[in-house]
Design a protein around this motif. Structure first.
Motif, PDB file in Angstrom:
ATOM      1  N   ILE A  76      11.799   3.712   5.933  1.00  0.00           N
ATOM      2  CA  ILE A  76      11.225   3.904   7.354  1.00  0.00           C
ATOM      3  C   ILE A  76      10.967   5.564   7.493  1.00  0.00           C
ATOM      4  CG2 ILE A  76      12.510   4.061   9.419  1.00  0.00           C
ATOM      5  CD1 ILE A  76      13.774   1.544   9.272  1.00  0.00           C
ATOM      6  N   ALA A  77      11.698   6.150   6.530  1.00  0.00           N
ATOM      7  CA  ALA A  77      11.468   7.571   6.626  1.00  0.00           C
ATOM      8  C   ALA A  77      10.253   7.905   6.378  1.00  0.00           C
ATOM      9  CB  ALA A  77      12.577   8.360   5.808  1.00  0.00           C
ATOM     10  N   GLY A  78       9.759   7.419   5.010  1.00  0.00           N
ATOM     11  CA  GLY A  78       8.436   7.545   4.523  1.00  0.00           C
ATOM     12  C   GLY A  78       7.506   7.132   5.395  1.00  0.00           C
ATOM     13  N   LEU A  79       7.491   6.052   6.253  1.00  0.00           N
ATOM     14  CA  LEU A  79       6.501   5.404   7.195  1.00  0.00           C
ATOM     15  C   LEU A  79       6.506   6.630   8.417  1.00  0.00           C
ATOM     16  CD1 LEU A  79       4.766   3.195   8.425  1.00  0.00           C
ATOM     17  CD2 LEU A  79       6.497   2.402   9.572  1.00  0.00           C
ATOM     18  N   GLY A 118       7.357   9.732   8.159  1.00  0.00           N
ATOM     19  CA  GLY A 118       6.800  10.894   7.904  1.00  0.00           C
ATOM     20  C   GLY A 118       5.270  10.918   7.476  1.00  0.00           C
ATOM     21  N   GLY A 119       4.640   9.783   7.552  1.00  0.00           N
ATOM     22  CA  GLY A 119       3.266   9.872   7.005  1.00  0.00           C
ATOM     23  C   GLY A 119       2.751   9.587   6.050  1.00  0.00           C
ATOM     24  N   LYS A 120       3.965   9.021   4.811  1.00  0.00           N
ATOM     25  CA  LYS A 120       3.623   8.841   3.458  1.00  0.00           C
ATOM     26  C   LYS A 120       2.536   7.289   3.445  1.00  0.00           C
ATOM     27  CE  LYS A 120       6.427   9.208   0.455  1.00  0.00           C
ATOM     28  NZ  LYS A 120       7.640   9.202  -0.404  1.00  0.00           N
ATOM     29  N   PHE A 121       2.553   6.568   4.325  1.00  0.00           N
ATOM     30  CA  PHE A 121       2.065   5.418   4.378  1.00  0.00           C
ATOM     31  C   PHE A 121       2.146   5.093   5.866  1.00  0.00           C
ATOM     32  CE2 PHE A 121       6.083   5.200   2.488  1.00  0.00           C
ATOM     33  CZ  PHE A 121       6.961   4.482   3.301  1.00  0.00           C
ATOM     34  N   ASP A 122       1.084   3.570   5.998  1.00  0.00           N
ATOM     35  CA  ASP A 122       0.707   3.198   7.317  1.00  0.00           C
ATOM     36  C   ASP A 122       1.524   2.117   7.648  1.00  0.00           C
ATOM     37  OD1 ASP A 122      -1.028   5.166   7.697  1.00  0.00           O
ATOM     38  OD2 ASP A 122      -2.286   4.089   6.430  1.00  0.00           O
ATOM     39  N   VAL A 123       1.930   0.997   6.817  1.00  0.00           N
ATOM     40  CA  VAL A 123       2.512   0.024   6.981  1.00  0.00           C
ATOM     41  C   VAL A 123       3.670  -0.257   5.900  1.00  0.00           C
ATOM     42  CG1 VAL A 123       2.179  -2.722   7.156  1.00  0.00           C
ATOM     43  CG2 VAL A 123       0.314  -1.100   7.626  1.00  0.00           C
ATOM     44  N   ARG A 142       4.445   2.778  12.321  1.00  0.00           N
ATOM     45  CA  ARG A 142       5.074   3.781  13.381  1.00  0.00           C
ATOM     46  C   ARG A 142       4.902   3.557  14.811  1.00  0.00           C
ATOM     47  NH1 ARG A 142       2.683   6.346   8.881  1.00  0.00           N
ATOM     48  NH2 ARG A 142       0.511   6.326   9.951  1.00  0.00           N
ATOM     49  N   GLN A 143       5.744   3.924  15.653  1.00  0.00           N
ATOM     50  CA  GLN A 143       5.655   3.396  17.104  1.00  0.00           C
ATOM     51  C   GLN A 143       4.500   4.073  17.796  1.00  0.00           C
ATOM     52  OE1 GLN A 143       9.498   4.854  18.475  1.00  0.00           O
ATOM     53  NE2 GLN A 143      10.470   2.726  17.829  1.00  0.00           N
TER      54      GLN A 143
END
Length: 284
Positions: free
Chosen positions: A79-82, A84-89, A243-244
């Protein structure tokens, strides 16, 4: 007149400011999976990933006409990676829960599965009450009390292994922490090694994971123990997280998943990987 013109200008400016940003045109999406939760997702010897979610994601991306990339990510940083923009899904057997909805958004689920305990066939829990049956739990203490109490009686003084930060972790800690020792693991595979090595008594995980794990060398001595648990206690089902702020991407996936459920693709892929149909049942 100047006052009117100024007011009109301010109104126009406020309208521009209030206008929502145009929807992003998604041509690519990066999907995060553990690559270590077989048969949902796994990493092959050549480094590529495979599994139910890989096959399903490829199908969904084809329907959406976007290019999808897969990356491996540790579960506890998903969830932190999502966000934080590291990936999209996130597409990693993630249960849709109210707690997670506070941090991410979900499309409709693509799977619903039961979960339960597993241990050694030769252990003293091999004939644990309820083995071979499935019960439905709501997550409401009053409704679930009698079923959980039977499990507590059997597991008193035992050691239970669980992968950290899963929907199952919360269930095990809330219901067994006072009568058993809880040991958390970074991966389910590490937990299984301690079961077969006799260092812990049981593990708790998704049924589809366990039935796949039992076929691996060294795990043949493991089996499901006690009643398997299904129902609302695990949330709405298993689905992809976004991401919301990415409602446009979420809506694309929601539509594609609906189509894959409707034409039988989800059923076909789940039978291929799990030998059972995990297609979500609406209203359950």
């Amino acid at each position: 007149m100047k006052k009117y013109l100024l007011s009109s200008a301010l109104l126009a400016l406020s309208t521009l400011v209030a206008m929502p940003a145009p929807a992003k045109e998604w041509k690519t999406a990066t999907i995060a999976l553990e690559g270590a939760y077989e048969p949902w997702n796994l990493t092959k010897p050549d480094g590529s990933m495979d599994g139910f979610e890989i096959d399903l994601a490829k199908d969904l991306c084809g329907r959406m006409k976007i290019e999808c990339k897969f990356i491996a990510q540790d579960w506890d940083g998903m969830i932190a990676g999502l966000n934080g923009g590291k990936f999209d899904v996130i597409m990693d057997a993630m249960s849709i829960t109210d707690d997670r909805k506070k941090q991410v958004s979900f499309s409709q689920p693509y799977a619903q599965t039961p979960a339960g305990f597993a241990g050694l066939k030769t252990g003293d829990l091999a004939k644990m009450d309820g083995t071979g049956t499935t019960v439905t739990l709501t997550g409401e203490a009053g409704h679930d009390k009698s079923t959980v109490e039977k499990m507590r009686e059997a597991l008193k003084g035992k050691t239970i292994g669980i992968q950290t930060a899963t929907v199952y972790t919360k269930f095990v800690e809330e219901n067994f922490k006072d009568i058993a020792t809880i040991t958390e693991y970074k991966t389910s595979g590490e937990r299984d090694l301690d079961i077969t090595g006799g260092r812990i008594d049981v593990g708790f995980d998704d049924d589809t994971y366990f039935t796949s794990a039992f076929s691996k060398s060294g795990n043949e001595q493991m089996t499901l123990l006690g009643a398997q648990i299904a129902g609302p206690i695990w949330g709405e089902g298993i689905g992809p997280a976004f991401r919301q702020s990415d409602n446009d991407l979420r809506e694309m996936w929601d539509k594609a998943i609906g189509a894959a459920i409707a034409d039988g693709t989800v059923k076909k892929l789940s039978l291929k990987w799990f030998k059972l149909d995990v297609t979500p049942v609406k209203g359950s």
